[in-house]
Scaffold this active site. Structure first.
Site, PDB file in Angstrom:
ATOM      1  N   TYR A   1      96.068  51.380  28.522  1.00  0.00           N
ATOM      2  CA  TYR A   1      95.096  52.304  29.104  1.00  0.00           C
ATOM      3  C   TYR A   1      95.605  53.751  29.050  1.00  0.00           C
ATOM      4  CZ  TYR A   1      91.344  53.726  32.257  1.00  0.00           C
ATOM      5  OH  TYR A   1      90.234  54.325  32.794  1.00  0.00           O
ATOM      6  N   PRO A  44      83.126  52.309  24.020  1.00  0.00           N
ATOM      7  CA  PRO A  44      83.671  53.330  24.923  1.00  0.00           C
ATOM      8  C   PRO A  44      84.518  52.812  26.088  1.00  0.00           C
ATOM      9  CG  PRO A  44      81.312  53.060  25.274  1.00  0.00           C
ATOM     10  CD  PRO A  44      81.661  52.248  24.071  1.00  0.00           C
ATOM     11  N   TYR A  93      86.038  50.242  37.104  1.00  0.00           N
ATOM     12  CA  TYR A  93      85.350  49.430  36.093  1.00  0.00           C
ATOM     13  C   TYR A  93      84.913  48.154  36.794  1.00  0.00           C
ATOM     14  CZ  TYR A  93      87.534  52.313  32.436  1.00  0.00           C
ATOM     15  OH  TYR A  93      87.924  53.353  31.636  1.00  0.00           O
ATOM     16  N   HIS A  97      95.057  61.039  37.032  1.00  0.00           N
ATOM     17  CA  HIS A  97      94.879  59.787  37.773  1.00  0.00           C
ATOM     18  C   HIS A  97      96.101  58.895  37.577  1.00  0.00           C
ATOM     19  CE1 HIS A  97      90.208  59.879  38.164  1.00  0.00           C
ATOM     20  NE2 HIS A  97      90.786  60.984  38.571  1.00  0.00           N
ATOM     21  N   LYS A 113      88.908  55.396  24.515  1.00  0.00           N
ATOM     22  CA  LYS A 113      89.922  55.621  23.487  1.00  0.00           C
ATOM     23  C   LYS A 113      89.497  56.571  22.356  1.00  0.00           C
ATOM     24  CE  LYS A 113      93.342  53.220  24.983  1.00  0.00           C
ATOM     25  NZ  LYS A 113      93.803  54.116  26.005  1.00  0.00           N
TER      26      LYS A 113
HETATM   27  C1  DHB Z   1      84.740  57.853  30.869  1.00  0.00           C
HETATM   28  C2  DHB Z   1      84.245  57.173  29.781  1.00  0.00           C
HETATM   29  C3  DHB Z   1      84.793  55.975  29.435  1.00  0.00           C
HETATM   30  O1  DHB Z   1      84.341  55.288  28.364  1.00  0.00           O
HETATM   31  C4  DHB Z   1      85.817  55.420  30.164  1.00  0.00           C
HETATM   32  O2  DHB Z   1      86.318  54.223  29.814  1.00  0.00           O
HETATM   33  C5  DHB Z   1      86.311  56.097  31.243  1.00  0.00           C
HETATM   34  C6  DHB Z   1      85.758  57.314  31.595  1.00  0.00           C
HETATM   35  C7  DHB Z   1      84.146  59.161  31.255  1.00  0.00           C
HETATM   36  O3  DHB Z   1      83.206  59.592  30.588  1.00  0.00           O
HETATM   37  O4  DHB Z   1      84.599  59.747  32.239  1.00  0.00           O
END
Ligand code: DHB
Length: 396
Positions: free
Chosen positions: A387, A295, A204, A75, A299
């Site tokens: 990121y 999450p 997001y 991506h 990371k």
């Molecule tokens: C996923 C999980 C995440 O916590 C995140 O920030 C982005 C993607 C995932 O499971 O694809």
């Protein structure tokens, strides 16, 4: 009693333990892994799926990225929503060409386990570590139970990659570290569904009903999350309610969320945790054993792989030059990135989750940040570089 000898005894066959074993092998250092769970369990355990550029590069350099390169999706940007408005943060131009790849953690685990066995590596599944002894000497041992019998792994160093609840951190003397914990007042309900992703890149979203995230696993499988209460249960969330909520929270004019059969539902609590020392004598902690990030931003796995890099650097210096210097600065080196990731994960979490009343002071600060990303390339760059993950040189 079964007695095994190796140079580095590794507890835990998650991403940290497996990457460590492969990387040590490349450096000519032997290791044996013991893992509490079964192979089927660790290969099916659904976790996040966001790999930073550093992680992909490391797996590639170890010859472990063939399937990842084929099936993972690179991506080049990410979408951010606030109150139904969507902007995109491009990675390439803001970070000098660094990107992320979406590929499930359990797929990484499968690839690394297959390659470890294919190369003749030793890994004991359903082997429970019971005691780590003599880690203040140069001949530590890991005691474990395997197939109803007691066994001992004799080694030069112990790497505890055994997760938050593992034996590694419990073995560290309490006075050898300070711990820091933050629990967030919300959780994530995560789903996997047989449906093509509705967006080519992740979204997001802050919405007055709460956070939502649209991710994916393949062209046919979507991975999505919604903010829920800490005491919520999956039973409270029918498939219809999940899709309705995701549609509202992720929605922007002219965009539609595709729905499909949900085949996995689970709730993840949100926590920041870390300790400020990851070494005691010849016992080293890596990954979730030493730190948990919320999450948002994906990371966790990437931090575990970064710990492993520093551990391999130290172990290589020891076996090549006899010096413990790099190993003794393992914590200090690893913690710089860990703090950075804690800050970024906390930033992403507080930016996109509903915390207080819509329209409150906290909400206005969230909105001010979002509006700033829109107008400032400097701010967008800060987000992009964190990121995709800062290069290792950044912390030297
Ligand atoms: C996923 C999980 C995440 O916590 C995140 O920030 C982005 C993607 C995932 O499971 O694809």
């Amino acid at each position: 009693m079964k007695i095994i000898k190796t140079q580095v005894g590794i507890i835990g066959a998650g991403p940290a333990g497996l990457t460590l074993a492969h990387w040590l092998k490349k450096q000519g250092i032997s290791s044996v892994i013991i893992e509490n769970r079964s192979r089927a369990y660790i290969e099916a355990r659904v976790r996040a799926g966001l790999l930073e550029q550093n992680t992909v590069d490391i797996l590639d350099s170890l010859g472990l990225a063939d399937r990842l390169k084929k099936e993972g999706q690179e991506h080049h940007g990410v979408y951010l929503n606030f109150d139904g408005e969507r902007i995109r943060v491009p990675f390439g131009e803001l970070t000098g060409g660094r990107n992320i790849t979406i590929y499930g953690q359990q797929e990484v685990v499968k690839d690394l386990t297959d390659a470890w066995f294919a190369g003749g590596g030793e890994l004991f599944f359903e082997a429970t570590a019971t005691k780590i002894n003599d880690f203040e000497t140069d001949h530590p041992t890991i005691h474990f139970e395997y197939q109803g019998e007691n066994a001992i792994l004799e080694c030069d160093f112990v790497a505890a990659c055994d997760g938050f609840h593992g034996l590694g951190r419990k073995t560290m003397p309490k006075e050898s570290y300070n711990e820091f914990t933050v629990t967030y007042p919300f959780s994530w309900l995560g789903i996997l569904a047989h449906v093509a992703p509705s967006s080519e890149e992740l979204i997001y979203a802050y919405h007055e009903r709460g956070f939502a995230l649209s991710s994916q696993r393949s062209e046919k499988v979507s991975r999505l999350y919604v903010q829920c209460d800490n005491d919520d249960t999956v039973e409270n969330w029918s498939d219809e309610k999940i899709w309705d909520e995701l549609s509202i929270r992720l929605g922007t004019p002219g965009w539609e969320l595709k729905r499909g059969p949900i085949f996995e539902k689970s709730i993840t609590p949100m926590r920041s945790y870390f300790i400020d020392n990851m070494q005691c004598g010849r016992l080293f902690l890596a990954g979730d054993a030493a730190h948990i990030v919320p999450p948002t931003g994906g990371k966790g796995l990437n931090l575990a792989v970064a710990d492993v890099k520093h551990l391999v650097d130290g172990l290589t210096e020891f076996y090549q030059k006899g010096s413990l210097n790099a190993l003794d600065s393992y914590s200090k080196t690893a913690l710089k990135r860990i703090w950075r990731a804690q800050d970024f994960s906390n930033f992403m979490t507080t930016l996109f989750h509903k915390q207080e009343e819509h329209g409150s002071f906290t909400y206005q600060l969230q909105k001010a940040k979002f509006d700033y990303i829109k107008c400032s390339e400097a701010y967008a760059t800060t987000i992009a570089e964190n990121y995709v993950g800062l290069p290792f040189e950044a912390f030297e």
